[in-house]
Design a protein around this motif. Structure first.
Motif, short mmCIF file in Angstrom:
data_model
loop_
_atom_site.label_atom_id
_atom_site.label_comp_id
_atom_site.label_asym_id
_atom_site.label_seq_id
_atom_site.Cartn_x
_atom_site.Cartn_y
_atom_site.Cartn_z
N ASP A 60 0.55 -0.92 0.05
CA ASP A 60 -0.09 0.07 0.02
C ASP A 60 0.63 1.47 -0.03
O ASP A 60 1.67 1.46 0.42
N ILE A 61 0.40 2.23 -0.99
CA ILE A 61 1.87 3.04 -1.25
C ILE A 61 1.65 4.53 0.28
O ILE A 61 2.89 4.48 0.31
N ASP A 62 0.52 4.47 1.29
CA ASP A 62 1.12 5.33 2.89
C ASP A 62 2.06 4.06 3.38
O ASP A 62 2.88 4.59 3.94
N ARG A 110 10.51 12.57 -0.97
CA ARG A 110 10.05 14.10 -1.52
C ARG A 110 9.41 14.65 -0.13
O ARG A 110 10.74 16.10 -0.21
N GLU A 111 8.86 14.37 0.08
CA GLU A 111 8.35 14.99 1.36
C GLU A 111 9.88 15.66 2.72
O GLU A 111 9.30 16.39 3.29
N ALA A 156 6.60 3.35 -4.61
CA ALA A 156 6.26 5.25 -5.11
C ALA A 156 5.75 5.37 -3.54
O ALA A 156 5.94 6.71 -3.35
N GLU A 182 3.11 0.72 -14.69
CA GLU A 182 2.76 1.91 -15.51
C GLU A 182 3.71 3.30 -14.28
O GLU A 182 3.74 4.29 -15.31
N LEU A 183 2.75 2.97 -13.27
CA LEU A 183 2.98 3.87 -12.26
C LEU A 183 5.28 3.86 -12.42
O LEU A 183 5.64 5.21 -11.96
N ARG A 210 7.22 3.90 -14.82
CA ARG A 210 7.59 5.36 -15.46
C ARG A 210 7.82 6.14 -15.37
O ARG A 210 7.21 7.41 -16.51
N ILE A 211 6.10 7.25 -14.83
CA ILE A 211 5.80 8.02 -13.82
C ILE A 211 6.06 8.82 -13.12
O ILE A 211 6.10 10.29 -12.70
N LEU A 212 6.93 8.11 -12.14
CA LEU A 212 7.42 8.24 -11.71
C LEU A 212 8.17 9.41 -11.28
O LEU A 212 8.91 9.21 -12.32
N THR A 213 8.51 10.61 -10.71
CA THR A 213 10.27 11.72 -10.93
C THR A 213 10.96 11.68 -9.93
O THR A 213 10.47 11.29 -8.60
N ARG A 228 7.58 9.28 -2.00
CA ARG A 228 6.38 10.38 -2.06
C ARG A 228 7.23 10.53 -0.66
O ARG A 228 7.60 11.84 -0.57
N SER A 253 12.08 8.65 -12.76
CA SER A 253 11.41 7.56 -12.61
C SER A 253 12.40 6.03 -12.15
O SER A 253 13.48 5.84 -11.52
#
Lengths: 339, 339
Positions: free
Chosen positions: B227-229, B264-265, B257, B283-284, B286-289, B261, B291
């Motif tokens: 889970d992301i969180d 970055r925070e 991911a 897909e995520l 390739r979209i993340l920054t 996140r 990547s």
DNA sequence: GAATCAAATGTAAGCGCTTACAGTACGGGT
DNA sequence: ACCCGTACTGTAAGCGCTTACATTTGATTC
């Protein structure tokens, strides 16, 4: 070849336990109606044989399945996945089993799946959106299958539905965008044909433009399937046409993610060179860089409520109460004020 | 209350068309065995009455359902969604209907769903991973339900499976990470208990450490639900403990991911301050920054092949051919070489 | 026009379960 | 000892469909 050890039936259990099939059936379905001693005897036989009731036969005799069917356009979209997960959890808690199938956004497959699920004895159905052929609604009505539409709310629709007003929600976002100074707006829309959600969202932007005295005809719109790569492609296409918009509003977060990726690949900065917005507020939206301004939709809440209402409908406690949920605008970094 | 207009049956159609039920049945199931004139007459009656066969009765009489069941841990994860979508498309092309249900990673719910699907006459089953109670396998064997395990490949497993070797794949990635100079490796793992994929991935890293003469015991591991969180939380927790790792390897892209996140925070730069890797290549990634460096798994391919093989099994053309697919490492920006 | 035979259709026996109704057992009141 | 009522349990009739087998139809041949 393989030993044809046939699957045990009620009859086998009855014989093994030395009682009638009726007694076995009662043991399984209303244990209190059978005396302790008999019950344990029967249960032992059930265990020994590894008996499981034949569902088809049961349905045929009893006319109830405790099964709910849901038919969604695609499993690949996180939106439906989320809501459906909640839907399933809630159903499970109420003793129902959920069976899901998907249509790849093809109406004829949806019709087929509806029939498949109904034939399999689904007590109720969850469908997405309201746009579909009247024949299908007629069929459902004739069969008296309680059906709830989700992910959409159409004021005054004659089918019970639960969701939010896609059009109003997008209109609100567009108004916000305009209020922040944007005048050159472009849109990347999902395929509108047969998809009331996509259609509503597009209309919402047009409503906002009119409301602000702008010309909808002047807005470039690219219509494309919901998919990251398509979002990227559409974005590039948009840039090739004449004046560069100051903001690209996307029909959903996935398209927006694609647009943002392509922007980065082209060396265009979001939001400094161009703003981008989405719709749905899936997890993606918070993870993107910059984070995505979008419309938040309470998917889980919707799934949960849908389950509760549909069960009430199936159990004849409700005729289907339309329910509108609120969406809200999530202002994040991908949208910038224009001086 | 409502007019009790009962659902039409084969009998009604037969009467209306002036033929026997057998003829109607044949019209529907093997039209070539009935003469043109009769057929059109029957079809008209079917249309007029809006007849749809009762599935339960059909199954009971014919013992075949052309239904395949799939049980997945969760619908919320894009991995399964993708593969399942392909699975469904392939099945549909072969004339089968797919019914899906999910378990929220709970074994007892899985067992329940298996029985529900079997009772409903599923001709075959697709299950995820191989770790489950022997009783369930025994049940499936006794019932002679063709079952294919996907998303995992265990060399020498006695159940037919299709997938890739999670352990080897992760080991390869870890070797790459080590080759790029990383010595302080930390891991964010999914819950290993009852999840062979998560377990395999963790073991893979350990294998690589041992292979390179490093001490697995020294590697910090945080185990948390997918889970992301949770990924974000775990990442922060990892940083609080003693020396900061140079790379955090995550059990899947979603956890990664979340970790990115939070980085970055916290104002930590990826990959300059710390590298991060994932697994799955959704897909995520390739979209993340930046990547995400991850392990690519051919989900669609797996879904498609699984469908083909399972149908063969159901139709007794195969006893279940294990099939191993290749994964590959996708080197992207989130992993940096250490001087 | 009768004989022949394949094709078309009808008859009826299940498939495994639920449930209305009938039967049985047993304890208690008279 | 007899009658009743109560509490279980058994009997058997479907539920809607498929299909083996029987029967009818009709084209073909001699």
């Amino acid at each position: 070849m393989s030993s044809v050890r046939t699957v045990p039936t009620l009859d086998d259990v009855a014989r093994k336990a030395g009682v009638s099939t009726a007694t076995v059936s009662r043991c399984l379905n209303s244990p209190e109606r059978v005396v302790e001693r008999t019950r344990t005897k029967v249960m032992r036989a059930v265990e020994d044989l590894g008996y499981t009731p034949n569902f088809g036969a049961k349905v045929m005799a009893a006319k109830r399945t405790f099964t709910i069917g849901a038919i969604i356009p695609t499993m690949e979209n996180a939106i439906f996945a989320r809501g459906l997960q909640a839907f399933q959890e809630e159903l499970h808690a109420r003793g129902y089993t959920l069976l899901v199938s998907s249509t790849s956004y093809r109406p004829e497959i949806e019709a087929e799946q509806v029939r498949a699920l109904v034939a399999r004895g689904a007590d109720g159905l969850l469908l997405i959106g309201y746009a579909r052929h009247p024949d299908l609604y007629r069929y459902l009505r004739q069969r008296e299958i309680p059906t709830l539409l989700a992910w959409a709310f159409l004021p005054g629709a004659d089918q019970p539905c639960i969701g939010f007003d896609n059009r109003r929600s997008m209109q609100a976002l567009a108004n916000k965008v305009i209020a922040m100074g944007h005048r050159d707006i472009a849109m990347i829309s999902g395929i509108v044909e047969g998809n009331d959600r996509a259609e509503g969202r597009r209309q919402g932007i047009i409503d906002a433009l009119l409301e602000n005295g702008m010309d909808p005809a002047a807005m470039p719109i690219i219509e494309t399937p919901y998919d990251i790569d398509n979002g990227a492609e559409a974005f590039e296409q948009l840039l090739r046409g004449g004046t560069r918009p100051t903001v690209v509003m996307c029909g959903n977060d996935v398209l927006a993610a694609g647009a943002m990726r392509r922007a980065r690949e082209l060396g265009i900065s979001v939001p400094d060179d161009i703003s981008i917005t989405g719709f749905d507020d899936i997890e993606l939206a918070r993870i993107l860089t910059p984070s995505l301004t979008t419309v938040h939709v309470p998917h889980r809440e919707m799934g949960r409520r849908a389950a509760a209402e549909l069960v009430r409908m199936v159990e004849h406690e409700s005729k289907g109460q339309p329910e509108q949920l609120d969406s809200s605008i999530m202002l994040r970094d991908s949208l910038k004020r224009i001086p």
